[in-house]
Design a protein around this motif. Structure first.
Motif, PDB file in Angstrom:
ATOM      1  N   VAL A 184      -9.465  -6.199  -7.301  1.00  0.00           N
ATOM      2  CA  VAL A 184      -9.278  -6.777  -5.966  1.00  0.00           C
ATOM      3  C   VAL A 184      -9.154  -5.649  -4.941  1.00  0.00           C
ATOM      4  N   PRO A 185      -9.979  -5.625  -3.887  1.00  0.00           N
ATOM      5  CA  PRO A 185      -9.852  -4.581  -2.865  1.00  0.00           C
ATOM      6  C   PRO A 185      -8.601  -4.780  -2.018  1.00  0.00           C
ATOM      7  N   LEU A 186      -8.080  -3.677  -1.480  1.00  0.00           N
ATOM      8  CA  LEU A 186      -6.837  -3.702  -0.711  1.00  0.00           C
ATOM      9  C   LEU A 186      -7.034  -3.048   0.649  1.00  0.00           C
ATOM     10  N   ILE A 187      -6.422  -3.641   1.656  1.00  0.00           N
ATOM     11  CA  ILE A 187      -6.343  -3.055   2.998  1.00  0.00           C
ATOM     12  C   ILE A 187      -4.874  -2.852   3.311  1.00  0.00           C
ATOM     13  N   GLY A 188      -4.527  -1.689   3.873  1.00  0.00           N
ATOM     14  CA  GLY A 188      -3.132  -1.388   4.163  1.00  0.00           C
ATOM     15  C   GLY A 188      -2.820  -1.361   5.646  1.00  0.00           C
ATOM     16  N   ILE A 189      -1.788  -2.120   6.029  1.00  0.00           N
ATOM     17  CA  ILE A 189      -1.254  -2.074   7.397  1.00  0.00           C
ATOM     18  C   ILE A 189       0.101  -1.384   7.320  1.00  0.00           C
ATOM     19  N   ASN A 190       0.255  -0.312   8.060  1.00  0.00           N
ATOM     20  CA  ASN A 190       1.431   0.532   7.917  1.00  0.00           C
ATOM     21  C   ASN A 190       2.641  -0.025   8.658  1.00  0.00           C
TER      22      ASN A 190
END
Length: 300
Positions: free
Chosen positions: A97-103
Motif C-alpha cells: 500500500v503506498p503512503l503519503i505523509g503529512i507532517n
C-alpha cells in the motif's frame, strides 16, 4: 475531480482537543478526502474509537485494522511525525500500500507535506500526479543457542547499545562470510538510507541517498578513533555477535530487546518488502535535506 485512489485510509495519532470527541485536524482532512471522491476509512487506533469516551457510533468514517487496510485500501494518508510513519510503514510494507505523509511532528524527513499546505499538495496527487519513492527495510533476528529469540522489521536502524551502568561493549562483526572486526564501543548502528538522517547521523554517520542499495554501519563512541562509519552492500547479511557480557541491549526502530547475553548474534538482512512513499510531483531528496538540515540558510 475523481481520485485515482478509491479507498483511502487516514492514519495518525489521535489528538482530541478539550471536551471534543474528535480530532479536528483528522476530521478536516477526512472531509477533504471525501470531497475529492475518496471513500475514507480510519485506522483503528487513529480513530480514537477504542477509547471508552468515544463510542463506535461517534466515529465519522468506517474503522479498519492495519491488516484490513493492507488488504482493502488503495492508499494510506499518514498524519503525524516520522515515528508514526515508521510504525505504519513497517506494518503495511507486505501489502504494497503506498503512503503519503503529512507532517504534524517536528522534523518530518519522511512525512514531508506541511500540514498547512496539504490541500494544495494532495489535489494533484490524488488525481495521479505524484513521484514514487521506495525505501528498503531491515529484517533482523536475535539468535541464541541456535534459536531465534526475537525478530523484528526496521525501517530506520538496528542499534546494539551497552548497558546503562557498564563500560564499552565488545562486538564481533561479520558481513556475509567475511570477518570485519571486533568493535569496542558504546554501541553499533546498522542503518538504512532512511535511518541515515536519524541516530546514525548524530553518531557521525554519513547521509545515504535512498537509491543506493546499501546500509551504513556506524560505531557509537568507539574506543579506537580509526574505527569509522562504513557503507555496506545490503545484499549481504550482517552478523553482530556479543563478545563480552556487559548488559547490552538491541533496538529495532522502536522495538526493543532489553537484554542480550554473551554469544548472542544479531543477524541483519534485507527484507523482502519495501515501503512505497508518494511525493508531490517534482519532489527531490536534496530539497528535503536542504529544508530539514537548514543548508544554505541565510544565503542569498
Amino acid at each position: 475531480m475523481t481520485s485515482v485512489f478509491r479507498r483511502v485510509a487516514l492514519i495518525g495519532k489521535y489528538q482530541p482537543q478539550g471536551a471534543r470527541a474528535h480530532d479536528p485536524v483528522m476530521d478536516e482532512i477526512g472531509d477533504f478526502l471525501s470531497a475529492q471522491g475518496c471513500e475514507v476509512v480510519l485506522e483503528q487506533s487513529s480513530a480514537g474509537c477504542g477509547d471508552a469516551a468515544v463510542p463506535p457510533r461517534a466515529c465519522r468514517h468506517p474503522v479498519m485494522s492495519v491488516e484490513e487496510i493492507g488488504e482493502q485500501c488503495d492508499l494510506g494518508l499518514v498524519v503525524g511525525g516520522d515515528g508514526t510513519m515508521l510504525g505504519i510503514g513497517r506494518q503495511l510494507a507486505p501489502f504494497g500500500v503506498p503512503l503519503i505523509g503529512i507532517n504534524r511532528g517536528r522534523l518530518g524527513f519522511i512525512t514531508d507535506i506541511a500540514l498547512d499546505e496539504y490541500q494544495d499538495a494532495l489535489r494533484p496527487m490524488l488525481a495521479g500526479e505524484y513521484d514514487e519513492d521506495h525505501r528498503s527495510l531491515i529484517q533482523a533476528s536475535v539468535m541464541r543457542d541456535g534459536q531465534s529469540v526475537f525478530e523484528a522489521v526496521a525501517m530506520n536502524d538496528v542499534v546494539v547499545n551497552r548497558g546503562a551502568t557498564s563500560g564499552m561493549v565488545e562486538l564481533r562483526v561479520s558481513v556475509g562470510k567475511a570477518f570485519v572486526a571486533n568493535q569496542r564501543a558504546d554501541g553499533l548502528i546498522i542503518a538504512t538510507s532512511t535511518g541515515s538522517t536519524a541516530y546514525a547521523l548524530s553518531a557521525g554517520g554519513p547521509l545515504l541517498h535512498p537509491s543506493i542499495p546499501g546500509w551504513i554501519m556506524v560505531p557509537i563512541a568507539p574506543h579506537t578513533l580509526s574505527n569509522r562509519p562504513i557503507l555496506l552492500p545490503d545484499a549481504e547479511e550482517v552478523t553482530i555477535e556479543v563478545v563480552n557480557d556487559r548488559d547490552a541491549s538491541a533496538n529495532f526502530d522502536m522495538q526493543s530487546l532489553a537484554s542480550l547475553r554473551q554469544g548472542d548474534r544479531i543477524v541483519v538482512r534485507r527484507s523482502d518488502f519495501h515501503v512505497r512513499f508518494l511525493h508531490p510531483r517534482g519532489w527531490s531528496y536534496f530539497d528535503t535535506l536542504r529544508r530539514k538540515m537548514h543548508w544554505n540558510k541565510g544565503d542569498n
